[in-house]
Enzyme design. Structure first.
Site, PDB file in Angstrom:
ATOM      1  N   SER A 263       0.831  -1.196   0.000  1.00  0.00           N
ATOM      2  CA  SER A 263       0.000   0.000   0.000  1.00  0.00           C
ATOM      3  C   SER A 263       0.865   1.245   0.000  1.00  0.00           C
ATOM      4  CB  SER A 263      -0.900   0.010   1.231  1.00  0.00           C
ATOM      5  OG  SER A 263      -0.126   0.335   2.375  1.00  0.00           O
ATOM      6  N   LYS A 264       0.217   2.342  -0.313  1.00  0.00           N
ATOM      7  CA  LYS A 264       0.881   3.641  -0.330  1.00  0.00           C
ATOM      8  C   LYS A 264       1.458   3.960   1.061  1.00  0.00           C
ATOM      9  CE  LYS A 264      -1.576   7.890   0.070  1.00  0.00           C
ATOM     10  NZ  LYS A 264      -2.647   8.770  -0.391  1.00  0.00           N
ATOM     11  N   ARG A 265       0.774   3.486   2.071  1.00  0.00           N
ATOM     12  CA  ARG A 265       1.244   3.698   3.440  1.00  0.00           C
ATOM     13  C   ARG A 265       2.588   3.016   3.695  1.00  0.00           C
ATOM     14  NH1 ARG A 265      -0.523   7.797   4.482  1.00  0.00           N
ATOM     15  NH2 ARG A 265      -2.730   8.187   4.243  1.00  0.00           N
TER      16      ARG A 265
END
Length: 507
Positions: A263-265
């Site tokens: 994920s972008k996180r």
RNA sequence: GGCCCGUUCGUCUAAGGGCUAGGACACCACCCUUUCACGGUGGUGAUACGGGUUCGAAUCCCGUACGGGCUACCA
């Protein structure tokens, strides 16, 4: 005669373009080019609440940077458009109506609140997420439970409704996935998915089937997260167009981050890019870093993505796009998910920078080193510099540090690394050296080195103890290519100036 | 919980019944380099577990465990 290959990438323009998305594009592209087929990009913008301005243009910018140009799309044209689903709205309604007429789908009038209530009431520890399925559909507000008269009444009153597929009671749906072989599902465990939303837009399920049919898609690549919804699509193909028309499916393994699906996180948390290019959220203005801006060459980016879940069976790891096209085959795609390893990603980039020609690298260096277009003379010098330093750059970001000092005197000179073994004799040596550079023609790097060593010997100084100070005077720190190569590119005047300046900082 | 998919060094992977289980990244050591890299040599390190099938299994089958995905009027 085989049908002409047509593949599509169908992103939803809701934000940055993810690593996994680019890999899906890449596999589509490779397969299309390999089979002289057509690569289509279709925009899946059926969720109007998630519309993000700029996301669509950004997407095409990313594809352009990667060198993966579509043959047909919103931006490239084509005869089977429109290529934006929001512009095909009426088409989907037609098919939804057909399904209802045939008794394969039905109207459902339940409001979101009612659905929420149903789920809350039916949820148990043993069944935390109850489905809208054959178990409960007769207790809910839909045309199946209400009957024709009541349904017409609601319809005529303009009551908002969705269309749901009526999942068959007892059936086994199977298909052969190009990557994982036969996959089967029991319809008794499946729910009545929404096909047409209350705003008249289709859900992904209806849209993907209708559009793949109309756009004559022959092979469909998508992430493994779509596998559970395959039975819905199989059913729709069967009902609407016939199973023989259905494209061949290939569900790509997921790219995993340190904890599950990347994920972008994860990127923010572990310090590596996740998107192809920088993405600025128009609402929050939050910037998420991309591979491009982080200093990756698109060649390397594609190469590393291709090798995440695919290999050609040999030990070859560095592939150009053309080599990938030649070597690509679906059979060699892995079925297991692959964890993204940023260290290896950087290695790919380093390999590509090393193998790239000076010409290829010239614009990358110029852009990072000059605020204005370089003059012909600067370009010539830049070419020498690139030859000298490209092996030492893992990311294009490193260019500034590795090559900047050729064009600008170092801001900081690490004199601390010199003073330890500094002496009056050494100072005298460098005063002499500066003078040499200033006044005598010194010849090439080898000639300079010879003179340097001879002089050191005549003064009973160890050349080794003079080399490091010399380097630091020229570049500011303990790095860079051979000192005499640096001095040669710098030219005698600059070399003399830097020595003289460094001497002012030393006792 | 249910459904689906998966499981070879820490990571990416090769080996499509016969092997000292190969390579790459990372890591460690040495060499090269009178800087730092590059490069070279070597090293540590894996078939999740249990049953089958077979003369023989990482490879085929079953189970278990573990991991992941899905379970929205999002894609």
């Amino acid at each position: 005669m085989e049908k002409k290959v047509r593949v599509r990438f169908a992103p939803s323009p809701t934000g940055g373009l993810h690593l996994g998305g680019v890999r899906t594009v890449l596999f589509n592209y490779l397969f299309a080019k390999k089979h002289k087929g057509t690569f289509v990009v279709r925009i899946e913008d059926t969720d109007q609440r998630r519309y993000v301005p700029g996301a669509e243009d950004y997407l095409f910018d990313c594809l352009r940077w990667c060198g993966l140009e579509p043959d047909e799309s919103v931006q490239h044209g084509g005869s089977l458009g429109p290529y934006r689903q929001s512009e095909r709205k009426s088409l989907y309604k037609k098919y939804a109506d057909t399904l209802i007429e045939k008794g394969l789908a039905y109207y459902a009038f339940d409001t979101p609140e009612e659905l929420e209530k149903m789920r809350a009431e039916l949820a148990t520890p043993a069944n935390p997420s109850p489905q809208y399925d054959r178990q409960v559909r007769m207790q809910l507000r839909n045309s199946l439970a209400l009957g024709a008269a009541k349904t017409n009444e609601l319809l005529e009153a303009g009551t908002p409704y969705v269309v749901r597929i009526k999942m068959p009671e007892q059936d086994t749906l199977r298909f052969t996935d190009l990557i994982r072989g036969e996959v089967s599902f029991d319809t008794s465990t499946l729910d009545d998915k929404v096909l047409l939303k209350a705003d008249g837009m289709p859900t992904y399920h209806l849209a993907v089937v209708v559009d793949d049919y109309h756009m004559q898609i022959t092979h469909a690549f998508r992430g493994e997260e779509w596998l559970p919804s395959a039975p819905v699509h199989i059913l729709l193909w069967k009902y609407l167009f016939g199973l023989v028309q259905m494209p061949q499916w290939a569900h790509l393994p997921l790219i995993l981050g340190p904890n599950g699906k990347l994920s972008k996180r994860d990127g923010a948390k572990y310090g590596f890019p996740v998107f192809a290019m920088n993405w600025t959220d128009p609402a929050s203005k939050e910037i998420t870093e991309g591979f491009k801006e982080k200093g990756f060459l698109p060649e390397a980016f594609l190469n590393l993505l291709a090798l995440l879940g695919w290999n050609d069976g040999s030990e070859k790891e560095i592939f150009s796009l053309q080599e990938l096209i030649d070597a690509f085959s679906i059979e060699r795609i892995h079925s297991a998910g692959a964890r993204f390893d940023y260290e290896k990603a950087k290695w790919f980039n380093h390999e590509w920078i090393k193998k790239s020609s000076v010409d290829r690298l010239l614009p990358e260096f110029e852009q990072r080193l000059f605020s204005q277009p370089a003059t012909a003379e600067e370009r010539k010098k830049l070419c020498q510099v690139i030859e000298l330093v490209k092996d030492r750059c893992t990311l294009l970001m490193d260019i500034k540090e590795q090559a900047g000092f050729f064009f600008t005197d170092p801001l900081q000179v690490d004199t601390a690394a010199i003073t330890g073994k500094w002496s009056a004799e050494k100072r005298a040596f460098f005063e002499w050296l500066a003078d040499q550079y200033q006044h005598a023609p010194l010849g090439d790097a080898a000639a300079q080195e010879q003179l340097f060593k001879e002089k050191a010997a005549s003064l009973q100084l160890k050349a080794g103890e003079l080399l490091l100070p010399f380097r630091i005077m020229l570049v500011g720190g303990k790095f860079g290519p051979g000192v005499f190569d640096i001095a040669t590119v710098l030219g005698p005047a600059t070399t003399a100036r830097r020595i003289a300046y460094a001497l002012t900082l030393l006792p």
